[in-house]
Design an enzyme around this catalytic site. Structure first.
Site, PDB file in Angstrom:
ATOM      1  N   ASP A 130      54.781  45.268  69.933  1.00 20.34           N
ATOM      2  CA  ASP A 130      55.037  45.197  68.497  1.00 20.34           C
ATOM      3  C   ASP A 130      54.244  46.223  67.704  1.00 20.34           C
ATOM      4  O   ASP A 130      54.646  46.608  66.604  1.00 20.34           O
ATOM      5  CB  ASP A 130      54.710  43.787  67.981  1.00 20.34           C
ATOM      6  N   ASP A 144      54.167  40.143  73.512  1.00 22.99           N
ATOM      7  CA  ASP A 144      54.832  39.176  72.637  1.00 22.99           C
ATOM      8  C   ASP A 144      56.242  38.773  73.067  1.00 22.99           C
ATOM      9  O   ASP A 144      56.536  37.608  73.280  1.00 22.99           O
ATOM     10  CB  ASP A 144      54.929  39.732  71.216  1.00 22.99           C
ATOM     11  N   CYS A 197      46.433  42.322  72.903  1.00 20.62           N
ATOM     12  CA  CYS A 197      45.517  42.344  71.754  1.00 20.62           C
ATOM     13  C   CYS A 197      44.648  41.086  71.749  1.00 20.62           C
ATOM     14  O   CYS A 197      45.135  39.975  71.950  1.00 20.62           O
ATOM     15  CB  CYS A 197      46.302  42.457  70.460  1.00 20.62           C
ATOM     16  N   GLU A 247      58.710  42.018  61.815  1.00 18.89           N
ATOM     17  CA  GLU A 247      57.443  41.400  61.412  1.00 18.89           C
ATOM     18  C   GLU A 247      57.000  41.865  60.032  1.00 18.89           C
ATOM     19  O   GLU A 247      57.089  43.042  59.694  1.00 18.89           O
ATOM     20  CB  GLU A 247      56.339  41.749  62.414  1.00 18.89           C
ATOM     21  N   SER A 271      53.165  38.614  62.441  1.00 16.24           N
ATOM     22  CA  SER A 271      52.384  38.697  63.675  1.00 16.24           C
ATOM     23  C   SER A 271      51.470  37.490  63.803  1.00 16.24           C
ATOM     24  O   SER A 271      50.972  36.953  62.803  1.00 16.24           O
ATOM     25  CB  SER A 271      51.553  39.987  63.652  1.00 16.24           C
TER      26      SER A 271
END
Length: 553
Positions: free
Chosen positions: A75, A114, A186, A437, A461
């Site tokens: 993303d 994701d 992340c 997003e 997010s």
């Protein structure tokens, strides 16, 4: 075996010979190594080496591993956010087709980020082979000015400080270089780590796999063990459907609430459950959230990092705390019931993972709001929502693009006040298209708007904190009431009472919607191709934004 069947089997065997395999190898159980390795993002950058470890385990246990790659998406790396969510369904279709066409005996799935993790789960549910997941793990936190930092969650306010001059150029560059501590997902409880945790919560990966970090030796040991374990699952005919049951999904939702996980997890769990033949609705999330305490003191809803969470025991310890609330008879990919996996877990006292008797909050991370603005529901991440906005009434400021708002704030053509309610619409699954997003971006921090209430038919997010009301259903492109809101209308919300309303008569809402006519996508670049199919066939957010011919109009 008749001659036709014999030729069919032999034909594939001959192709093995052309690649240098022996007859013995060609006749062992064939295990797919489904790998989303890519150089396009840090979450998947290390998966080639991880796949090699998984293949070691398969060889050791008497199988033949055959690796194939699928596309992956990050993303952050993908700049046009409209493509990200549609990638999930595309990935799922490609994996499904490869597994079905080649008639594997079992599959090891390697994936991290994701949309990729739910895509692999959707494919596993459809094909229903013996399956096991090796999730790629979190990245290490960075270090800046003596403190642990995580990208995204810490990055947006830091960039806001840089924009206002509070942070100088030299320090900002130091922060940028330090913010991503290694390859991997992340390092906060965003969507990627939420989904990795939910894989383990569903029982589809070995205990400890979710939070074992991407660069940790334990990750490679777990990959090898998973390669060996898939052969056990094949021998015992334990398929994905034996693990991904309705009871397992209920357990995963309860874990999700205790983690304070990303709101995107709702979209993905709804989609995965549908593929697994398990019925889930938004109401399931709401009811489980109301009876599940929030236990995970990890950013963005808490103060610690995923490394701290892993060192505190990760998902096994979380589920041990939750054990009285779980169905522990469910089967897992260990070949044992959840109760057996948890039998020897001994939680230690720490500030990262709380127990049921001393929770961070008595309720879970997610709340569903309903009202005349969101008759089909809207999603709030309660644990990251500012308490001073739980009850709020303000005038609407309506836009059809967050980018236009950000540009207007930066060049001074738009001014906003925190007492107002920012409506961002036509950003849903159809209207976006692809539900791109939205973030409370650095410009909001720079302008002192970080607590402004934002209501949208889009999503955000999992790294984001703020007063965001997401996934409004019906979306504007489906003539939902959010399409009828005008500047100056009063919006009233109460997170405690689970409601959100626009304070205008129902008749006026209907009249405004009638005057709009049919929704037409301004950007006609999607007249063909995958995005056009997605827009035509995607379901609503409350149904998991899943593609189906049943949704085509």
């Amino acid at each position: 075996m008749n001659k036709i069947e014999n030729w069919r089997s032999l034909r594939r065997e001959l192709l093995f010979y052309s690649m240098g395999y022996t007859k013995s190898t060609a006749r062992k159980p064939l295990i797919a190594i489904v790998n989303s390795w890519s150089e396009l993002n840090p979450g998947h950058y290390h998966l080639r080496e991880l796949a090699a470890a998984a293949k070691r385990g398969v060889w050791q246990a008497g199988g033949t591993p055959l690796e194939f790659n699928t596309v992956s998406i990050c993303d952050g790396f993908a700049l046009d956010k409209r493509y990200n969510l549609p990638f999930r369904d595309l990935i799922a279709f490609t994996i499904e087709m490869s597994l079905r066409a080649h008639e594997f005996d079992g599959a090891v799935f390697l994936t991290t980020c994701d949309k990729n993790v739910p895509a692999h789960l959707m494919a596993a549910a459809r094909v229903n082979l013996p399956s096991i997941f090796v999730t790629g793990g979190p990245m290490l936190p960075g270090r800046f000015q003596g403190k642990d930092i995580v990208c995204c969650t810490d990055g947006r306010p830091m960039f806001g400080k840089y924009m206002t001059g509070e942070l100088n150029e030299e320090d900002f560059q130091e922060f940028c270089l330090a913010s991503h501590g290694s390859v991997g997902a992340c390092g906060m409880m965003g969507t990627a780590n939420t989904m990795q945790c939910l894989v383990e919560g569903l029982g589809m990966s070995l205990p400890g796999c979710a939070t074992s970090h991407a660069v940790s030796p334990s990750k490679y040991r777990l990959a090898e063990e998973s390669g060996r374990q898939i052969m056990e699952l094949v021998a015992r005919k334990i398929t994905a459907s034996a693990v991904m049951t309705k009871e397992a999904f209920d357990n995963a939702i309860r874990l999700f609430m205790a983690l304070g996980g990303s709101t995107n997890g709702i979209l993905h769990l709804l989609a995965i459950a549908k593929e697994a033949g398990c019925s889930l609705q938004l109401e399931n999330f709401e009811s489980i959230s109301n009876e599940t305490p929030f236990l995970c003191n990890v950013r963005p809803s808490g103060k610690y990092t995923l490394r701290d969470f892993d060192e505190a025991g990760g998902i096994p310890v979380m589920m041990k705390h939750l054990e009285p609330l779980l169905n522990t008879e469910v089967m897992t990919v260990t070949g044992k019931a959840l109760k057996d996996n948890l039998a020897n877990i001994r939680p230690k006292s720490n500030d990262v993972i709380s127990g049921l008797n001393d929770p961070l909050s008595n309720n879970g991370g997610i709340t569903i709001l309903k009202g005349n603005l969101a008759p089909g529901g809207a999603v709030v991440k309660r644990t990251a929502f500012p308490k001073n906005r739980f009850i709020h009434k303000g005038r609407a400021r309506v836009f059809d693009s967050l980018i236009k708002v950000e540009e207007g704030l930066e060049n001074g053509t738009i001014t906003l006040d925190q007492s107002e309610v920012l409506i961002i619409r036509y950003t849903g699954p159809k209207g976006g298209p692809g539900m791109p997003e939205l973030h409370i971006s650095p410009i909001f921090h720079a302008k002192g708007l970080q607590d402004m209430v934002i209501v949208t038919d889009g999503r955000t997010s999992g790294s984001t904190k703020g007063a965001m009301i997401l996934h409004v259903v019906p979306e504007a492109a489906d003539h939902g009431p959010i399409a009828a809101v005008q500047d100056g209308d009063m919006i009233e919300l109460n997170v405690y009472d689970h409601r959100i309303n626009v304070l205008i008569p129902e008749e006026e809402i209907l009249n405004r919607l009638h005057s709009l006519g049919d929704f037409k996508e301004e950007n006609d670049s999607f007249s063909t191709g995958w995005m056009r199919l997605y827009q035509a066939m995607v379901s609503s957010a409350s149904e998991g934004t899943i593609m189906s011919v049943d949704n085509e109009k």
